[in-house]
Write an enzyme that holds these catalytic residues in place. Structure first.
Site, PDB file in Angstrom:
ATOM      1  N   LYS A  79     -41.128 -42.664  26.618  1.00 28.25           N
ATOM      2  CA  LYS A  79     -40.467 -41.747  25.671  1.00 28.25           C
ATOM      3  C   LYS A  79     -41.459 -40.682  25.226  1.00 28.25           C
ATOM      4  CE  LYS A  79     -37.779 -41.849  21.356  1.00 28.25           C
ATOM      5  NZ  LYS A  79     -37.314 -42.727  20.249  1.00 28.25           N
ATOM      6  N   SER A 154     -32.468 -42.652  19.322  1.00 27.03           N
ATOM      7  CA  SER A 154     -33.073 -41.459  19.870  1.00 27.03           C
ATOM      8  C   SER A 154     -33.712 -41.651  21.246  1.00 27.03           C
ATOM      9  CB  SER A 154     -34.152 -40.943  18.895  1.00 27.03           C
ATOM     10  OG  SER A 154     -35.176 -41.905  18.734  1.00 27.03           O
ATOM     11  N   SER A 178     -33.435 -46.971  17.444  1.00 26.69           N
ATOM     12  CA  SER A 178     -33.526 -46.063  18.590  1.00 26.69           C
ATOM     13  C   SER A 178     -33.847 -46.693  19.934  1.00 26.69           C
ATOM     14  CB  SER A 178     -34.558 -44.974  18.309  1.00 26.69           C
ATOM     15  OG  SER A 178     -33.970 -43.993  17.505  1.00 26.69           O
TER      16      SER A 178
HETATM   17  N1  GLN Z   1     -30.628 -43.112  14.309  1.00 28.28           N
HETATM   18  C1  GLN Z   1     -31.672 -43.328  13.355  1.00 28.28           C
HETATM   19  C2  GLN Z   1     -32.127 -42.011  12.781  1.00 28.28           C
HETATM   20  O1  GLN Z   1     -31.560 -41.039  13.130  1.00 28.28           O
HETATM   21  C3  GLN Z   1     -32.801 -44.075  13.970  1.00 28.28           C
HETATM   22  C4  GLN Z   1     -33.721 -43.242  14.770  1.00 28.28           C
HETATM   23  C5  GLN Z   1     -34.861 -44.024  15.342  1.00 28.28           C
HETATM   24  O2  GLN Z   1     -34.834 -45.262  15.384  1.00 28.28           O
HETATM   25  N2  GLN Z   1     -35.892 -43.328  15.740  1.00 28.28           N
HETATM   26  O3  GLN Z   1     -33.033 -41.946  12.018  1.00 28.28           O
END
Ligand code: GLN
Length: 480
Positions: A79, A154, A178
């Site tokens: 990532k 994400s 994420s």
């Molecule tokens: N969807 C969550 C957010 O928007 C988690 C994102 C993540 O785990 N990086 O913050």
């Protein structure tokens, strides 16, 4: 050989036995990326030179008959929030559009030491903020199971690449879901370890008390292999801690009979899609057939988890992202006349809308007049949420929940409604707030053939139990 039919385990053995070579697997992956990724959008940057050099090194060892390391020749994706020396790392943001890091993230370095071949950097929401990958400054990612839908976020690129056989495994990061939510949307395995289990050195920080690194893979065994490789204390990250790293792979074979599995009603309430609920009920039934005892539990503060998460996460993000000021990293606005104008313009040009929203929210909840009402309150609720889990884990060995209330939604469906997007994180953010490990594994499909994910949550530093349960469930499913 094609990645389609391989796992980490089988790829390494095939290279060791000279049935294939690391170079040919990497080349196969790059051809697949060339043909499919213009549609999917999983990769931001390819690191061909580094990958092929590593692969050649592995083949040389195999040729000499040396015993190969556990990830030897395995084509991996990282990532784009983890830094890679000399390989562009953008965090999905324009502000780091040309950033060439001078060092490697510890998790990446450990993978490469274990023989992994890093193909490139995976697309993601900007600074990992999002649940659909639509916040990437570069391009959205499409879900390989249905390209009209999001892959989740994400770590959307990380999940999509594994699902589309463009990599055998990837690393993602998980601050509020994420790794697990995109794994569930794309029908792969995603593991968020305990806070402190895997070093965060070299992970571009979003919310430091919630950030985790973990694997996305095709199988539970592969997740165990990767965790075994990247886990363990790192002097470069003072929050990484030391309980000895068990052999997660060997532990997979221990029996699951007699394990107690908690089912919390708070995770099966309003807003849960009918088909997801039915799939989870069938999965719980299957765990019972495997000899697990299903116990009803309650996690009473769950309803406060999303607001608590979005206060803590944005507060920490507003502080972490202060370092992007045009002086030390990446983009710098031209044509500014004063220093403060340079800061403002750089950040205005460099950050996207969601990142700005979070910085504003976070700055607000930390400001003198609101600190007690929001940030301090959220920290107290975080303690209550953690206590809910501590109490539940006195009675059970693991907790089973849906990973997400719905299967993958359509691109564009939620972009104009950030609150709806945030609320869908309900089942994943709790594990980050409490720091406990969680894994998402596929458990059936909707009538539209979209993957559904089951989440297993475990006690602090007890990844072994949730991996073992997930493995037993996966085997039982395959045999069906
Ligand atoms: N969807 C969550 C957010 O928007 C988690 C994102 C993540 O785990 N990086 O913050």
């Amino acid at each position: 050989m094609e990645l389609t039919s391989l796992t980490i385990d089988s790829a390494r053995s095939a290279i060791q036995e000279r049935k294939t070579t690391a170079v040919s697997l990497a080349e196969w992956a790059y051809r697949k990326i060339e043909s499919d990724d213009p549609t999917i959008g999983a990769f931001i940057t390819l690191s061909k030179e580094r990958a092929l050099a590593k692969a050649a090194e592995i083949d040389e060892m195999a040729k000499k008959g040396e015993k190969l390391a556990p990830l030897a020749g395995v084509p991996f994706g990282i990532k784009d929030v983890m830094v890679t020396r000399g390989v562009r790392t953008t965090a999905g943001s324009k502000i780091l559009g040309n950033y060439l890091p001078p060092y490697d993230c510890t998790a990446v370095a450990r993978l490469e030491t274990a023989g992994a071949v890093v193909l490139g950097k995976m697309n993601c929401d900007e600074f990992a903020m999002g649940s659909s990958n639509e916040n990437s400054a570069w391009k959205p990612v499409r879900n390989p199971r249905d390209i009209s839908r999001v892959p989740g976020g994400s770590s959307g690129g990380s999940a999509a690449a594994v699902a589309a056989d463009m990599a055998l495994a990837t690393l993602g990061s998980d601050t509020g879901g994420s790794i697990r939510q995109p794994a569930s949307f794309c029908g792969v395995v995603g593991l968020k370890p305990t806070y402190g289990r895997v070093s965060r050195y070299g992970l571009i920080a979003f919310a430091s008390s919630l950030d985790h690194i973990g694997p996305l893979t095709k199988t539970v065994k592969d997740a165990a292999i990767v965790l075994r490789t990247i886990a363990g204390q790192d002097p470069m990250d003072s929050t990484s801690v030391g309980p000895a790293v068990p052999d997660y792979v060997a532990d997979l074979e221990k029996p699951v009979r007699g394990l107690k599995i908690g089912v919390a009603k708070e995770y099966f309430g309003e807003g849960l899609d009918r088909e997801v609920r039915a799939a989870l009920e069938a999965a719980i039934q299957k765990l019972a057939e495997l000899g697990c005892e299903v116990v009803e539990i309650s996690l009473p503060h769950t309803k406060y988890a999303v607001p608590t998460y979005y206060i803590v996460a944005t507060a920490e993000a507003s502080s972490n992202l202060a370092r992007f000021d045009g002086v030390r990293y990446g983009h710098r606005a031209s044509a500014a006349r004063t220093l403060s104008e340079m800061y403002r313009r750089t950040r205005d040009e460099g950050f996207g809308a969601e990142v700005k929203r979070r910085i504003m929210l976070g700055t607000y909840v930390l400001s003198a007049g609101y600190y007690d009402a929001y940030y301090l309150k959220a920290q107290k609720v975080r303690t209550l949420l953690t206590r809910d889990f501590d109490q539940a884990f006195q009675r059970v060995d693991a907790i089973v929940t849906p990973t997400s209330p719905t299967a993958a939604f359509k691109l564009g469906e939620k972009v104009d409604d950030p609150l709806a997007m945030y609320l869908a994180d309900i089942y994943t953010v709790t594990a980050n707030l409490a720091g406990i490990p969680g894994i998402s594994i596929p458990c059936g499909k909707t009538s539209e053939k979209l993957p559904i994910g089951m989440q297993l949550l475990g006690k602090h530093f007890d990844e072994a139990t949730i991996l073992r349960l997930a493995h037993a469930y996966e085997l039982a499913e395959v045999q069906n």
